[in-house]
Design a protein around this motif. Structure first.
Motif, short mmCIF file in Angstrom:
data_model
loop_
_atom_site.label_atom_id
_atom_site.label_comp_id
_atom_site.label_asym_id
_atom_site.label_seq_id
_atom_site.Cartn_x
_atom_site.Cartn_y
_atom_site.Cartn_z
N THR A 153 0.74 -1.01 0.07
CA THR A 153 -0.01 -0.12 0.04
C THR A 153 0.79 1.32 0.00
N LEU A 154 1.89 1.18 0.83
CA LEU A 154 2.84 2.29 0.79
C LEU A 154 3.66 2.54 -0.73
N THR A 155 3.83 1.67 -1.24
CA THR A 155 4.69 1.74 -2.51
C THR A 155 3.87 2.28 -3.65
N SER A 156 2.44 1.59 -3.43
CA SER A 156 1.46 2.24 -4.48
C SER A 156 0.88 3.57 -4.03
N ALA A 157 1.13 3.99 -3.01
CA ALA A 157 0.53 5.34 -2.67
C ALA A 157 1.86 6.54 -3.21
N CYS A 158 3.17 5.85 -3.64
CA CYS A 158 4.19 6.68 -3.89
C CYS A 158 4.33 6.71 -5.32
N THR A 159 3.71 5.77 -6.27
CA THR A 159 3.83 5.98 -7.60
C THR A 159 2.70 5.67 -8.34
N SER A 160 2.50 6.06 -9.42
CA SER A 160 1.46 5.75 -10.34
C SER A 160 1.45 4.81 -11.27
N SER A 161 2.75 3.90 -11.15
CA SER A 161 2.88 2.81 -12.00
C SER A 161 2.86 1.54 -11.05
N GLN A 162 1.79 0.57 -11.61
CA GLN A 162 1.62 -0.60 -10.97
C GLN A 162 3.01 -1.29 -10.94
N THR A 163 3.70 -1.56 -12.06
CA THR A 163 4.81 -2.26 -12.14
C THR A 163 5.96 -1.72 -11.03
N LEU A 164 6.25 -0.40 -11.15
CA LEU A 164 6.97 0.37 -10.03
C LEU A 164 6.71 -0.21 -8.49
N ALA A 165 5.26 0.04 -8.24
CA ALA A 165 4.87 -0.43 -6.89
C ALA A 165 5.17 -1.59 -6.71
N PHE A 166 4.91 -2.80 -7.57
CA PHE A 166 5.12 -4.19 -7.36
C PHE A 166 6.62 -4.26 -7.19
N LEU A 167 7.41 -3.91 -8.10
CA LEU A 167 8.93 -4.16 -8.00
C LEU A 167 9.42 -3.54 -6.55
N ALA A 168 9.00 -2.55 -6.21
CA ALA A 168 9.57 -1.72 -5.05
C ALA A 168 9.29 -2.78 -3.71
N ALA A 169 7.91 -3.17 -3.70
CA ALA A 169 7.43 -3.90 -2.40
C ALA A 169 8.32 -5.32 -2.61
N PHE A 170 8.23 -6.10 -3.59
CA PHE A 170 8.85 -7.51 -3.67
C PHE A 170 10.11 -7.33 -3.54
N LEU A 171 11.15 -6.13 -3.73
CA LEU A 171 12.41 -5.91 -3.75
C LEU A 171 12.87 -5.88 -2.27
N ILE A 172 11.83 -5.21 -1.59
CA ILE A 172 12.04 -4.69 -0.05
C ILE A 172 11.71 -6.09 0.65
#
Length: 288
Positions: free
Chosen positions: A176-195
């Motif tokens: 939810t935090l990564t999705s609130a920081c970017t409008s790209s679903q791919t970037l939100a997934f990659l950020a949460a997945f890598l963390i």
């Protein structure tokens, strides 16, 4: 003539409408139902649930149903919790990024619902979806009871499912935090997945190689040892507080994130002009 005195009412300022706790709760519940129904209507929600059920069933069949071993689901819960690090970012990547891309986030933010109720409502919707996703795995518990000579103790099984919900809530809050920081679903997934995956690998491989006190600090933030304590029928309140406080902190960060701007759509090229036919030559006039 005496002037007639008129009574003027005192000047009163109009009362501002405040958001009460009931309005915030009702808005959060409405958003939770909307998010849950959206996941159940899209093929992606069913594909993610089917893939998770397939992987957990394969782990159960290969490692738990081992002849001669005690009827225990410890390895199942440990592997299922690790798989949530991949599945939960895929579930939560569209929470706010999709709203920003479609342009529906601004009307949602200007509605009577507060920013915090939007975050909490969407988080509650995906958490309810996670509970429904874990529901088919109860068939594995029934299978273990049916094939075991001695029925397993229900206490560790209940504690194991509690650990899965706590881990899922933590990863969903991160998504939810990564999705609130970017409008790209791919970037939100990659950020949460890598963390999430980086934290799992770092606490397991990096902590033993660091000197004190850094090694103790990193080991204290590990998730897998805490998950391993639940199926042993050890529901430590410190573990519950760890997951609960960290989840609430991530949701608070998501609430404090600035609203995402709308992603402008790609410009469409203008339609081609119809071909122009050259003017036909005028015949020469006949001379007498």
């Amino acid at each position: 003539a005496q002037r007639r005195r008129t009574h003027r009412p005192p000047h009163t300022t109009p009362k501002r409408k405040t958001r009460t706790g009931g309005h915030i709760m009702s808005a959060a519940l409405a958003l939770a139902r909307r998010e849950l129904s959206s996941l159940l209507r899209t093929p992606a929600g069913w594909i993610i649930a089917a893939l998770y059920a397939f992987l957990t069933t394969a782990v159960f069949a290969l490692r738990t149903l081992d002849p001669g071993q005690p009827a225990s689901m410890r390895f199942f819960f440990a592997t299922a919790a690790s798989l949530l690090a991949v599945v939960m970012p895929a579930v939560s990547m569209r929470l706010l990024a999709e709203e920003a891309r479609a342009g529906t986030l601004e009307p949602l933010l200007t509605s009577p619902a507060s920013h915090g109720s939007i975050i909490v409502g969407k988080f509650a919707g995906v958490l309810a979806y996670t509970a429904l996703m874990l529901l088919p795995t109860l068939a594995l518990v029934v299978t273990l009871i049916a094939v075991s000579d001695r029925a397993p103790d229900p206490g560790p099984i209940i504690a194991g499912y509690l650990s899965l919900m706590l881990v899922a809530a933590l990863y969903l809050a991160l998504g939810t935090l990564t999705s609130a920081c970017t409008s790209s679903q791919t970037l939100a997934f990659l950020a949460a997945f890598l963390i999430a995956v980086g934290h799992l690998i770092g606490t397991a491989q990096l902590a033993p190689r660091l000197p004190e006190p850094a090694s103790s600090w990193i080991a204290a933030s590990a998730i897998n040892p805490r998950v391993a304590d639940f199926p042993r029928r050890i529901i430590d309140l410190q573990h519950v507080a760890f997951f609960t406080i960290l989840t609430a902190w991530l949701l608070l960060l998501a609430t404090s994130a600035p609203p995402l701007p709308r992603t402008p759509p790609c410009p469409t090229p203008p339609p081609p002009l119809p071909p122009q036919t050259p003017p036909s030559p005028t015949p020469p006039s006949a001379t007498p």
